[in-house]
Write an enzyme that holds these catalytic residues in place. Structure first.
Site, PDB file in Angstrom:
ATOM      1  N   ARG A 132      27.657 -20.893   9.327  1.00  0.00           N
ATOM      2  CA  ARG A 132      26.384 -21.601   9.074  1.00  0.00           C
ATOM      3  C   ARG A 132      25.327 -20.707   8.451  1.00  0.00           C
ATOM      4  NH1 ARG A 132      27.847 -23.875  13.975  1.00  0.00           N
ATOM      5  NH2 ARG A 132      28.648 -25.956  13.690  1.00  0.00           N
ATOM      6  N   LYS A 154      19.616 -20.303  -5.880  1.00  0.00           N
ATOM      7  CA  LYS A 154      20.619 -21.343  -6.179  1.00  0.00           C
ATOM      8  C   LYS A 154      21.988 -20.691  -6.141  1.00  0.00           C
ATOM      9  CE  LYS A 154      18.245 -24.692  -9.138  1.00  0.00           C
ATOM     10  NZ  LYS A 154      18.193 -25.260 -10.504  1.00  0.00           N
ATOM     11  N   GLU A 196      18.015 -15.939 -22.385  1.00  0.00           N
ATOM     12  CA  GLU A 196      17.229 -16.399 -21.234  1.00  0.00           C
ATOM     13  C   GLU A 196      15.876 -15.683 -21.198  1.00  0.00           C
ATOM     14  OE1 GLU A 196      17.939 -18.910 -19.335  1.00  0.00           O
ATOM     15  OE2 GLU A 196      20.111 -19.151 -19.356  1.00  0.00           O
ATOM     16  N   LYS A 238      10.112 -16.045 -13.146  1.00  0.00           N
ATOM     17  CA  LYS A 238      11.005 -16.928 -12.388  1.00  0.00           C
ATOM     18  C   LYS A 238      10.528 -17.009 -10.932  1.00  0.00           C
ATOM     19  CE  LYS A 238      15.452 -18.635 -11.258  1.00  0.00           C
ATOM     20  NZ  LYS A 238      16.856 -18.745 -11.522  1.00  0.00           N
ATOM     21  N   GLU A 248      13.357 -27.526  -6.502  1.00  0.00           N
ATOM     22  CA  GLU A 248      13.318 -28.352  -7.716  1.00  0.00           C
ATOM     23  C   GLU A 248      12.921 -29.790  -7.380  1.00  0.00           C
ATOM     24  OE1 GLU A 248      16.366 -27.025 -10.382  1.00  0.00           O
ATOM     25  OE2 GLU A 248      16.222 -28.860 -11.555  1.00  0.00           O
ATOM     26  N   ARG A 253      10.236 -26.408 -11.441  1.00  0.00           N
ATOM     27  CA  ARG A 253      11.406 -25.541 -11.622  1.00  0.00           C
ATOM     28  C   ARG A 253      12.253 -26.004 -12.801  1.00  0.00           C
ATOM     29  NH1 ARG A 253      15.044 -22.387  -7.047  1.00  0.00           N
ATOM     30  NH2 ARG A 253      16.447 -21.442  -8.561  1.00  0.00           N
ATOM     31  N   ASN A 257      14.870 -25.030 -17.412  1.00  0.00           N
ATOM     32  CA  ASN A 257      16.024 -25.599 -18.115  1.00  0.00           C
ATOM     33  C   ASN A 257      15.735 -25.886 -19.581  1.00  0.00           C
ATOM     34  OD1 ASN A 257      17.912 -25.581 -16.004  1.00  0.00           O
ATOM     35  ND2 ASN A 257      16.797 -27.254 -15.049  1.00  0.00           N
ATOM     36  N   HIS A 260      18.533 -26.196 -21.996  1.00  0.00           N
ATOM     37  CA  HIS A 260      19.767 -26.277 -21.213  1.00  0.00           C
ATOM     38  C   HIS A 260      20.466 -27.628 -21.290  1.00  0.00           C
ATOM     39  CE1 HIS A 260      18.479 -22.419 -19.829  1.00  0.00           C
ATOM     40  NE2 HIS A 260      19.448 -22.303 -18.948  1.00  0.00           N
ATOM     41  N   HIS A 264      24.228 -27.276 -21.941  1.00  0.00           N
ATOM     42  CA  HIS A 264      25.291 -27.716 -21.019  1.00  0.00           C
ATOM     43  C   HIS A 264      26.298 -28.599 -21.754  1.00  0.00           C
ATOM     44  CE1 HIS A 264      22.518 -26.930 -17.329  1.00  0.00           C
ATOM     45  NE2 HIS A 264      23.199 -25.852 -17.686  1.00  0.00           N
ATOM     46  N   HIS A 277      27.101 -18.821 -22.085  1.00  0.00           N
ATOM     47  CA  HIS A 277      25.972 -19.655 -21.642  1.00  0.00           C
ATOM     48  C   HIS A 277      24.701 -19.353 -22.453  1.00  0.00           C
ATOM     49  CE1 HIS A 277      23.367 -21.958 -19.056  1.00  0.00           C
ATOM     50  NE2 HIS A 277      22.624 -20.881 -18.811  1.00  0.00           N
TER      51      HIS A 277
HETATM   52  P1  NAD Z   1      29.829 -13.461 -15.423  1.00  0.00           P
HETATM   53  O1  NAD Z   1      29.455 -13.241 -14.038  1.00  0.00           O
HETATM   54  O2  NAD Z   1      31.102 -14.159 -15.711  1.00  0.00           O
HETATM   55  O3  NAD Z   1      29.832 -12.053 -16.186  1.00  0.00           O
HETATM   56  C1  NAD Z   1      30.175 -12.014 -17.543  1.00  0.00           C
HETATM   57  C2  NAD Z   1      31.291 -10.985 -17.803  1.00  0.00           C
HETATM   58  O4  NAD Z   1      30.729  -9.688 -17.722  1.00  0.00           O
HETATM   59  C3  NAD Z   1      32.424 -11.036 -16.787  1.00  0.00           C
HETATM   60  O5  NAD Z   1      33.635 -10.781 -17.473  1.00  0.00           O
HETATM   61  C4  NAD Z   1      32.110  -9.868 -15.862  1.00  0.00           C
HETATM   62  O6  NAD Z   1      33.274  -9.351 -15.280  1.00  0.00           O
HETATM   63  C5  NAD Z   1      31.504  -8.891 -16.821  1.00  0.00           C
HETATM   64  N1  NAD Z   1      30.527  -7.926 -16.258  1.00  0.00           N
HETATM   65  C6  NAD Z   1      29.554  -8.161 -15.373  1.00  0.00           C
HETATM   66  N2  NAD Z   1      28.778  -7.075 -15.248  1.00  0.00           N
HETATM   67  C7  NAD Z   1      29.297  -6.121 -16.053  1.00  0.00           C
HETATM   68  C8  NAD Z   1      28.922  -4.794 -16.375  1.00  0.00           C
HETATM   69  N3  NAD Z   1      27.825  -4.230 -15.889  1.00  0.00           N
HETATM   70  N4  NAD Z   1      29.707  -4.111 -17.239  1.00  0.00           N
HETATM   71  C9  NAD Z   1      30.815  -4.702 -17.798  1.00  0.00           C
HETATM   72  N5  NAD Z   1      31.196  -5.947 -17.559  1.00  0.00           N
HETATM   73  C10 NAD Z   1      30.429  -6.659 -16.706  1.00  0.00           C
HETATM   74  O7  NAD Z   1      28.698 -14.280 -16.227  1.00  0.00           O
HETATM   75  P2  NAD Z   1      27.108 -14.285 -16.205  1.00  0.00           P
HETATM   76  O8  NAD Z   1      26.703 -14.611 -17.585  1.00  0.00           O
HETATM   77  O9  NAD Z   1      26.531 -13.084 -15.545  1.00  0.00           O
HETATM   78  O10 NAD Z   1      26.793 -15.516 -15.251  1.00  0.00           O
HETATM   79  C11 NAD Z   1      27.186 -16.823 -15.589  1.00  0.00           C
HETATM   80  C12 NAD Z   1      27.175 -17.650 -14.328  1.00  0.00           C
HETATM   81  O11 NAD Z   1      25.867 -17.657 -13.790  1.00  0.00           O
HETATM   82  C13 NAD Z   1      27.555 -19.099 -14.554  1.00  0.00           C
HETATM   83  O12 NAD Z   1      28.481 -19.488 -13.587  1.00  0.00           O
HETATM   84  C14 NAD Z   1      26.245 -19.851 -14.367  1.00  0.00           C
HETATM   85  O13 NAD Z   1      26.432 -21.154 -13.867  1.00  0.00           O
HETATM   86  C15 NAD Z   1      25.543 -18.976 -13.377  1.00  0.00           C
HETATM   87  N6  NAD Z   1      24.079 -19.099 -13.383  1.00  0.00           N
HETATM   88  C16 NAD Z   1      23.474 -19.316 -12.198  1.00  0.00           C
HETATM   89  C17 NAD Z   1      22.082 -19.419 -12.121  1.00  0.00           C
HETATM   90  C18 NAD Z   1      21.414 -19.574 -10.798  1.00  0.00           C
HETATM   91  O14 NAD Z   1      20.201 -19.819 -10.762  1.00  0.00           O
HETATM   92  N7  NAD Z   1      22.139 -19.421  -9.718  1.00  0.00           N
HETATM   93  C19 NAD Z   1      21.318 -19.294 -13.294  1.00  0.00           C
HETATM   94  C20 NAD Z   1      21.970 -19.071 -14.505  1.00  0.00           C
HETATM   95  C21 NAD Z   1      23.361 -18.960 -14.532  1.00  0.00           C
HETATM   96  N1  GLY Z   2      18.483 -21.271 -13.660  1.00  0.00           N
HETATM   97  C1  GLY Z   2      17.668 -22.373 -13.282  1.00  0.00           C
HETATM   98  C2  GLY Z   2      17.113 -22.273 -11.906  1.00  0.00           C
HETATM   99  O1  GLY Z   2      17.307 -21.309 -11.232  1.00  0.00           O
HETATM  100  O2  GLY Z   2      16.462 -23.183 -11.465  1.00  0.00           O
END
Ligand code: NAD
Ligand code: GLY
Length: 378
Positions: A132, A154, A196, A238, A248, A253, A257, A260, A264, A277
């Site tokens: 939990r 999130k 971003e 942020k 949100e 918030r 987007n 986005h 998406h 992305h």
């Molecule tokens: P990711 O985590 O897949 O990383 C991208 C690539 O870089 C991967 O292959 C990873 O292994 C590699 N990597 C990471 N750090 C590294 C480093 N320092 N050196 C070498 N390689 C490295 O992708 P991302 O772009 O970081 O994140 C995308 C994800 O984030 C999506 O799932 C998206 O939905 C999510 N997201 C979430 C929020 C939120 O508010 N929670 C906001 C935006 C995106």
């Molecule tokens: N990346 C959008 C949010 O965190 O709300």
């Protein structure tokens, strides 16, 4: 309501996320992963840490986090997950819940996410739901994770065909950011994060946008001082948004987007394997800006300025010709940000300011997409 001012540079900036008892600090430095144990102990009297990381990050970054914790006599477990979006699944989450059980994790254990947004979202969701809810720390290693996904709580996993569909709001104990880790990040991933960063300038801060325009050389060569400033400002903006609309609910918030809704749809139609992305967000921001132009909300100069900055940061700006506009519009109506299938967009009114606009005529959306195609082939 207006965003906090863009202040003078600071050597070791820290950003506070004010959320009452869920408040936390984002520490931003260069070469500060060796502070992990202290950073954690400043927040929690813990002795057991389970680190979730991925295969690209394990060496050297997660290893440095382990070393810092071992030096302070922590009991440390390291779990390495296959890299990539496919790991953000219910199946992987289940494996990690079981792993935590096998490792004897309880509410005194701290989960540490060392990786990009995939690891942060997945580890955060596992921490939010195991027993939990147990505490977790974010150590983001992509630029996208440092400026966006590690902040704001999130967390979640994907269902087949429905991204981020199962999740929670679960704030971390803190976020520790080391800009040095970006040194090993592939070029495309780095630039994807810059999209971003540009977004924050467009939606909330004209002065920050101008700062980005005047520091292209530093951004392109990943200059550490510039990155600390850019990451800190992005996190500050942020944090300000999240502190006013954590779940949100008020619409504020949703300004995060910008671009986005288009992005998406581009990602979904590309099967999440074509555009990154941030690349999709760069294209999406220009579509949204053209849409705002078509609706008479801004003039063409603002779209051109975004296009010039994104291009200088070597990001794509046009909808690739293989995408069909009709299919993109259909995908947008299924986006979970759409209201009962009606199209809603975050649109600029001037640099540094956006509004949420509902009931946008489909014809205008087609026009914004098709103008992009013309530019792609120009
Ligand atoms: P990711 O985590 O897949 O990383 C991208 C690539 O870089 C991967 O292959 C990873 O292994 C590699 N990597 C990471 N750090 C590294 C480093 N320092 N050196 C070498 N390689 C490295 O992708 P991302 O772009 O970081 O994140 C995308 C994800 O984030 C999506 O799932 C998206 O939905 C999510 N997201 C979430 C929020 C939120 O508010 N929670 C906001 C935006 C995106
Ligand atoms: N990346 C959008 C949010 O965190 O709300």
């Amino acid at each position: 309501m207006s965003a906090p001012l863009f202040g003078p540079p600071s050597e070791q900036p820290a950003v506070f996320v004010p959320l009452g008892e869920r408040s936390y600090t984002i520490e931003i430095g260069t070469g500060n992963l060796n502070r992990t144990a202290r950073f954690l102990l400043e927040r929690r009297r813990a002795r057991h840490a389970v680190i979730f990381t991925d295969e690209h990050v394990e060496e050297p970054h997660a290893a440095e986090v382990v070393a810092s914790l071992v030096e302070q006599k922590f009991d440390v477990d390291l779990v390495v997950i296959e890299s990539g979006e496919l790991s953000k699944s219910v199946e992987t989450a289940q494996e990690l819940w079981q792993k935590l059980l096998d490792l004897g994790a309880d509410r005194r254990t701290v989960v540490i996410a060392v990786g990009g947004g995939v690891i942060g979202d997945l580890a955060g969701f596992v921490a939010a739901s195991y027993a939990r809810g147990i505490p977790f720390l974010q150590i983001p290693t992509t630029l996208l994770a440092q400026v966006d996904s590690s902040v704001g709580g999130k967390v979640g996993v994907n269902l087949p065909g429905a991204k981020n569909m199962v999740g929670a709001f679960w704030q971390p104990l803190g976020v520790l950011i080391d800009t040095d880790v970006l040194g090993t990040l592939p070029d495309r991933e780095y630039r994807s994060g810059l999209a971003e960063v540009v977004k924050y300038g467009v939606i909330l801060d004209a002065e920050f946008f101008e700062f980005l325009e005047s520091h292209l050389g530093e951004l392109n060569r990943r200059d550490a001082a510039t990155l600390r400033r850019v990451v800190a400002r992005s996190c500050q903006l942020k944090a300000w948004v999240v502190s006013q609309d954590e779940r949100e609910e008020t619409g504020l918030r949703a300004v995060l987007n910008y671009g986005h809704t288009f992005a998406h749809a581009l990602e979904a139609l590309g099967g999440y394997s074509g555009l990154l992305h941030g690349e999709a967000v760069a294209i999406g921001m220009l579509c949204a800006s053209r849409l705002a132009e078509g609706l008479g909300r801004i003039d063409a100069a603002l779209t051109l300025r975004q296009r010039q900055l994104l291009t200088a940061l070597r990001l794509p700006v046009a909808v690739p010709p293989e995408f069909d506009a009709g299919a993109l519009v259909r995908a947008m109506s299924h986006d979970k940000k759409a209201e009962q299938g009606r199209l809603r967009f975050v649109l600029p009114t001037r640099l540094g300011h956006v509004e949420l606009v509902g009931n946008v005529p489909e014809a205008e959306v087609f026009a914004a997409l098709e103008a992009g195609d013309e530019q792609a082939t120009a």
